[in-house]
Write a protein that holds these residues in place. Structure first.
Motif, short mmCIF file in Angstrom:
data_model
loop_
_atom_site.label_atom_id
_atom_site.label_comp_id
_atom_site.label_asym_id
_atom_site.label_seq_id
_atom_site.Cartn_x
_atom_site.Cartn_y
_atom_site.Cartn_z
N LEU A 141 0.83 -1.21 0.00
CA LEU A 141 0.00 0.00 0.00
C LEU A 141 0.86 1.27 0.00
N ARG A 142 1.97 1.21 0.70
CA ARG A 142 2.86 2.39 0.78
C ARG A 142 3.65 2.60 -0.51
N GLY A 145 0.85 1.51 -3.82
CA GLY A 145 -0.43 2.21 -3.79
C GLY A 145 -0.29 3.70 -3.56
N ASP A 146 0.93 4.15 -3.23
CA ASP A 146 1.21 5.56 -2.96
C ASP A 146 0.27 6.16 -1.91
N LEU A 147 -0.09 5.36 -0.92
CA LEU A 147 -0.93 5.86 0.17
C LEU A 147 -0.02 6.35 1.30
N ASN A 148 -0.48 7.38 2.01
CA ASN A 148 0.30 7.83 3.16
C ASN A 148 -0.06 6.97 4.37
N GLY A 153 -3.59 3.29 7.48
CA GLY A 153 -4.21 2.96 8.76
C GLY A 153 -5.72 2.83 8.62
N LYS A 154 -6.35 3.73 7.90
CA LYS A 154 -7.80 3.66 7.69
C LYS A 154 -8.19 2.41 6.90
N VAL A 155 -7.41 2.09 5.85
CA VAL A 155 -7.71 0.91 5.03
C VAL A 155 -7.62 -0.37 5.86
N GLY A 161 0.61 5.04 13.85
CA GLY A 161 1.87 4.61 14.46
C GLY A 161 2.18 3.16 14.16
N ASN A 162 1.14 2.31 14.20
CA ASN A 162 1.32 0.90 13.91
C ASN A 162 1.72 0.71 12.45
N VAL A 163 1.17 1.54 11.55
CA VAL A 163 1.53 1.46 10.13
C VAL A 163 3.02 1.78 9.96
N LYS A 164 3.50 2.83 10.63
CA LYS A 164 4.91 3.22 10.53
C LYS A 164 5.83 2.10 11.00
#
Length: 187
Positions: A141-142, A145-148, A153-155, A161-164
């Motif tokens: 996704l990062r 998918g070029d998502l921030n 996190g929403k997806v 923080g957990n995504v990072k």
């Protein structure tokens, strides 16, 4: 400037078609006109050609001038315009030549580069597939998918923080799996 039919009697007109008048006109203007043309075009040979063409134009059109000054002013204007057009044309030709000569700086990849790139992509996919699903999906996704982080996190329904943390761990594992040294990265 008049044509031959409009020439009033008993005045001293300069007829560019008359050999004697043309010689007077030529002698009175040629050096000055060459200097003007040379200042514009910067090429002595081209300046002479432009001046001679302008004088020939006056002769061929059989132009008649009321005074020598009128003839000089007309010739100056014609030579100036011809010189400016010459410079524009030369600039266009130079640009077209440079564009044609230097247009395509790209080089086709060599067979070796193509093979190495394909191998690297295959190794990266293989390493990505070896990651646990939770790390693989955040990295996809990062990176693809070029998502921030917030959007990821929403997806996934997790905190930013957990995504990072997952992205960091996924990259660390990929680096270990790929080994870093023997990975081909095309320029």
């Amino acid at each position: 400037m008049f044509s031959i039919g409009e020439q009033p009697a008993n005045t001293a007109f300069i007829n560019a078609a008359d050999a004697t008048d043309f010689r007077k006109l030529y002698d009175a203007t040629v050096q000055m006109l060459i200097k003007i043309a040379y200042r514009i075009v910067g090429d002595e040979e081209a300046a002479e050609d432009l001046v001679h063409d302008s004088l020939i134009k006056a002769n061929e059109k059989a132009l008649v001038f009321p005074t020598m000054n009128d003839a000089k002013f007309w010739l100056i204007r014609v030579v100036k315009n011809a010189s400016l057009n010459y410079v524009k044309r030369k600039n266009r030709e130079r640009k077209a030549y440079q564009k044609a000569l230097y247009e395509d700086h790209r080089s086709a990849p060599s067979g070796e580069t193509t093979v190495l790139t394909a191998e690297t992509i295959a190794r990266a996919r293989e390493a990505l597939n070896q990651l646990p699903a939770n790390l693989r999906e955040v990295l996809i996704l990062r990176e693809y998918g070029d998502l921030n982080y917030k959007e990821i996190g929403k997806v996934l329904g997790i905190t930013e923080g957990n995504v990072k943390v997952r992205v960091f761990r996924a990259r660390e594992r990929l680096t270990k799996l790929l080994g870093g040294e023997d990975v081909f990265l095309p320029e």
